[in-house]
Design an enzyme around this catalytic site. Structure first.
Site, PDB file in Angstrom:
ATOM      1  N   THR A  51       0.819  -1.219   0.000  1.00  0.00           N
ATOM      2  CA  THR A  51       0.000   0.000   0.000  1.00  0.00           C
ATOM      3  C   THR A  51       0.851   1.266   0.000  1.00  0.00           C
ATOM      4  O   THR A  51       1.974   1.270   0.537  1.00  0.00           O
ATOM      5  CB  THR A  51      -0.920   0.014   1.247  1.00  0.00           C
ATOM      6  OG1 THR A  51      -1.520   1.314   1.376  1.00  0.00           O
ATOM      7  CG2 THR A  51      -0.160  -0.271   2.515  1.00  0.00           C
ATOM      8  N   TYR A  91      -1.483   0.365  10.313  1.00  0.00           N
ATOM      9  CA  TYR A  91      -1.811  -0.333   9.063  1.00  0.00           C
ATOM     10  C   TYR A  91      -0.616  -0.299   8.113  1.00  0.00           C
ATOM     11  O   TYR A  91      -0.153  -1.346   7.628  1.00  0.00           O
ATOM     12  CB  TYR A  91      -3.048   0.313   8.418  1.00  0.00           C
ATOM     13  CG  TYR A  91      -3.284  -0.139   6.994  1.00  0.00           C
ATOM     14  CD1 TYR A  91      -3.595  -1.463   6.708  1.00  0.00           C
ATOM     15  CD2 TYR A  91      -3.166   0.768   5.932  1.00  0.00           C
ATOM     16  CE1 TYR A  91      -3.790  -1.879   5.395  1.00  0.00           C
ATOM     17  CE2 TYR A  91      -3.361   0.354   4.618  1.00  0.00           C
ATOM     18  CZ  TYR A  91      -3.670  -0.964   4.361  1.00  0.00           C
ATOM     19  OH  TYR A  91      -3.858  -1.379   3.062  1.00  0.00           O
TER      20      TYR A  91
HETATM   21  N1  UFG Z   1     -13.165  11.484   2.197  1.00  0.00           N
HETATM   22  C1  UFG Z   1     -14.128  12.446   2.412  1.00  0.00           C
HETATM   23  N2  UFG Z   1     -15.337  12.026   2.900  1.00  0.00           N
HETATM   24  C2  UFG Z   1     -15.621  10.727   3.171  1.00  0.00           C
HETATM   25  C3  UFG Z   1     -14.633   9.745   2.932  1.00  0.00           C
HETATM   26  C4  UFG Z   1     -13.410  10.169   2.447  1.00  0.00           C
HETATM   27  O1  UFG Z   1     -13.920  13.641   2.184  1.00  0.00           O
HETATM   28  O2  UFG Z   1     -16.742  10.441   3.623  1.00  0.00           O
HETATM   29  C5  UFG Z   1     -11.856  11.903   1.673  1.00  0.00           C
HETATM   30  C6  UFG Z   1     -10.710  11.490   2.554  1.00  0.00           C
HETATM   31  O3  UFG Z   1     -10.494  12.454   3.547  1.00  0.00           O
HETATM   32  C7  UFG Z   1      -9.571  11.364   1.539  1.00  0.00           C
HETATM   33  C8  UFG Z   1     -10.268  10.924   0.252  1.00  0.00           C
HETATM   34  O4  UFG Z   1     -11.655  11.241   0.443  1.00  0.00           O
HETATM   35  O5  UFG Z   1      -8.977  12.610   1.327  1.00  0.00           O
HETATM   36  C9  UFG Z   1     -10.142   9.445  -0.025  1.00  0.00           C
HETATM   37  O6  UFG Z   1     -10.523   8.735   1.144  1.00  0.00           O
HETATM   38  P1  UFG Z   1     -10.668   7.140   1.178  1.00  0.00           P
HETATM   39  O7  UFG Z   1     -11.092   6.791   2.571  1.00  0.00           O
HETATM   40  O8  UFG Z   1     -11.519   6.697   0.061  1.00  0.00           O
HETATM   41  O9  UFG Z   1      -9.225   6.605   0.875  1.00  0.00           O
HETATM   42  P2  UFG Z   1      -7.832   6.932   1.616  1.00  0.00           P
HETATM   43  O10 UFG Z   1      -7.034   7.752   0.656  1.00  0.00           O
HETATM   44  O11 UFG Z   1      -8.011   7.471   2.964  1.00  0.00           O
HETATM   45  O12 UFG Z   1      -7.283   5.459   1.838  1.00  0.00           O
HETATM   46  C10 UFG Z   1      -6.713   4.681   0.832  1.00  0.00           C
HETATM   47  C11 UFG Z   1      -6.892   3.210   1.153  1.00  0.00           C
HETATM   48  C12 UFG Z   1      -6.145   2.863   2.417  1.00  0.00           C
HETATM   49  C13 UFG Z   1      -4.707   3.310   2.302  1.00  0.00           C
HETATM   50  C14 UFG Z   1      -4.648   4.766   1.942  1.00  0.00           C
HETATM   51  C15 UFG Z   1      -3.249   5.252   1.759  1.00  0.00           C
HETATM   52  O13 UFG Z   1      -8.253   2.910   1.335  1.00  0.00           O
HETATM   53  O14 UFG Z   1      -6.185   1.468   2.607  1.00  0.00           O
HETATM   54  O15 UFG Z   1      -5.365   4.986   0.736  1.00  0.00           O
HETATM   55  O16 UFG Z   1      -2.633   4.499   0.803  1.00  0.00           O
HETATM   56  F1  UFG Z   1      -4.074   3.142   3.470  1.00  0.00           F
END
Ligand code: UFG
Length: 323
Positions: free
Chosen positions: A117, A141
């Protein structure tokens, strides 16, 4: 038929990989404890209900199927949960992989393609992130996955195991033929949540942070279609077979989309308005995470076929409408 073990084959990325393996003529043998996996997503080969921590049972599965390689997706994947319960992440992810590597050695299987990841990098020091970027995870994680990369290196040096560590950015979208897709519970990922709001399954979507140093103030991510991720895994296996060198590769598109841009894409593709409101930043979210995936493209000959933001969203909408 050549067998491959797919741990976590009943999960999101794992089930897409099973489909690609079957299309390429392999038999994907899913090893999954069904804790967060779904029996109904195992469609392309047998299911062995087994926990990766159960080394004895794994060894028996290796003995029975004599797999050419292991595709290792089994693991826990929620950043927030990992901060609250690091013990679960080090047990299932890190110790689980130690158990798997031990079973591989006993079974004489020497190739592993591992679901790593972007979270192993931690806060980006520059963007886009290439594989030379320091790995300094900021949550359990990411750390649990970085330890696995390190373990695979040591097993490689000592025991000749060959590995590919594929560092995903934001896995998204669903099988274009709608045979598998994302079924997370709880769902925390941006794209499915926006789609649920568009489909009226939830009231609205929260935008976590409007004051980031990005063009529109919302956080930017590199969304890569899960079918493109799956195809990279097959190419990694072929590469390990042909030249035997270990691989550590980023899988992303090189293009970033902000939260607002993703909302616009869902509105464009669905024709529905998505109610959204501003919320505070989510702890631990970096402003921008974008991959430099030149190495994966050059080393594997990997090509993105489904990763335009609108195709990601369109395939995900079709999947969620069906489920
Ligand atoms: N976001 C919102 N509202 C929401 C959900 C998410 O604004 O309800 C934003 C988050 O703050 C982030 C973006 O949308 O900026 C993407 O969020 P996700 O939760 O979809 O994905 P992440 O980038 O947080 O996480 C992903 C993977 C993880 C991994 C991470 C870093 O799901 O497993 O990338 O590699 F750890």
């Amino acid at each position: 038929m050549t067998n491959c073990i797919v741990t976590g084959g009943a999960g999101y990325v794992g089930s897409h990989c099973c489909k690609e393996l079957a299309k390429a003529g392999y038999t994907p043998v899913t090893v999954d404890n069904l804790f967060r996996g779904h029996r109904e997503l195992v469609k392309w080969g047998p299911l062995c209900e087994c926990d990766v921590l159960d080394t004895e049972r794994l060894a028996a599965i290796f003995e029975e199927y004599k797999p050419e390689a292991v595709f290792h997706f089994a693991g826990l994947t929620y950043v927030g949960e990992s901060v609250e319960h690091p013990e679960d992440y080090y047990r299932v992810n890190t110790a689980g992989t130690l158990s798997l590597l031990s079973a591989m050695m006993r079974g004489g299987c020497d190739k592993i393609i591992f679901s790593s990841t972007a979270a192993t990098y931690g806060n980006p020091l520059y963007t886009p992130i290439d594989e030379k970027h320091p790995q300094s995870p900021i949550n359990p994680y990411g750390a649990s996955k970085l330890f696995i990369e390190r373990m695979m290196e040591d097993f490689s040096a000592a025991h000749g195991i060959k590995f590919a560590a594929l560092r995903y950015f934001n896995a998204s979208g669903a099988d274009p033929e709608c045979e598998t897709g994302e079924l997370h519970d709880p769902e925390t990922h941006l794209i499915p949540l926006i789609i649920f709001a568009a489909l009226g399954r939830r009231a609205d979507i929260k935008i976590f942070g409007r004051n980031y140093d990005t063009p529109d103030g919302t956080a930017v991510r590199d969304y890569v279609h899960v079918t493109d991720l799956a195809s990279a895994h097959l190419k990694a296996l072929e590469k390990l077979k042909s030249d035997g060198k270990n691989l550590k590769l980023n899988l992303g598109t090189g293009s970033g989309y902000s939260v607002l841009e993703v909302i616009k894409s869902v509105e464009r593709v669905s024709g529905k308005k998505v109610p959204a409101h501003d919320a505070p930043r989510r702890a631990g979210d970096p402003p921008v995470l974008v991959a430099d995936s030149t190495a994966a493209q050059q080393t594997l000959g990997w090509q993105l076929k489904h990763s335009s933001i609108d195709e990601i969203v369109e395939t995900a909408i079709r999947w969620h409408e069906k489920n």
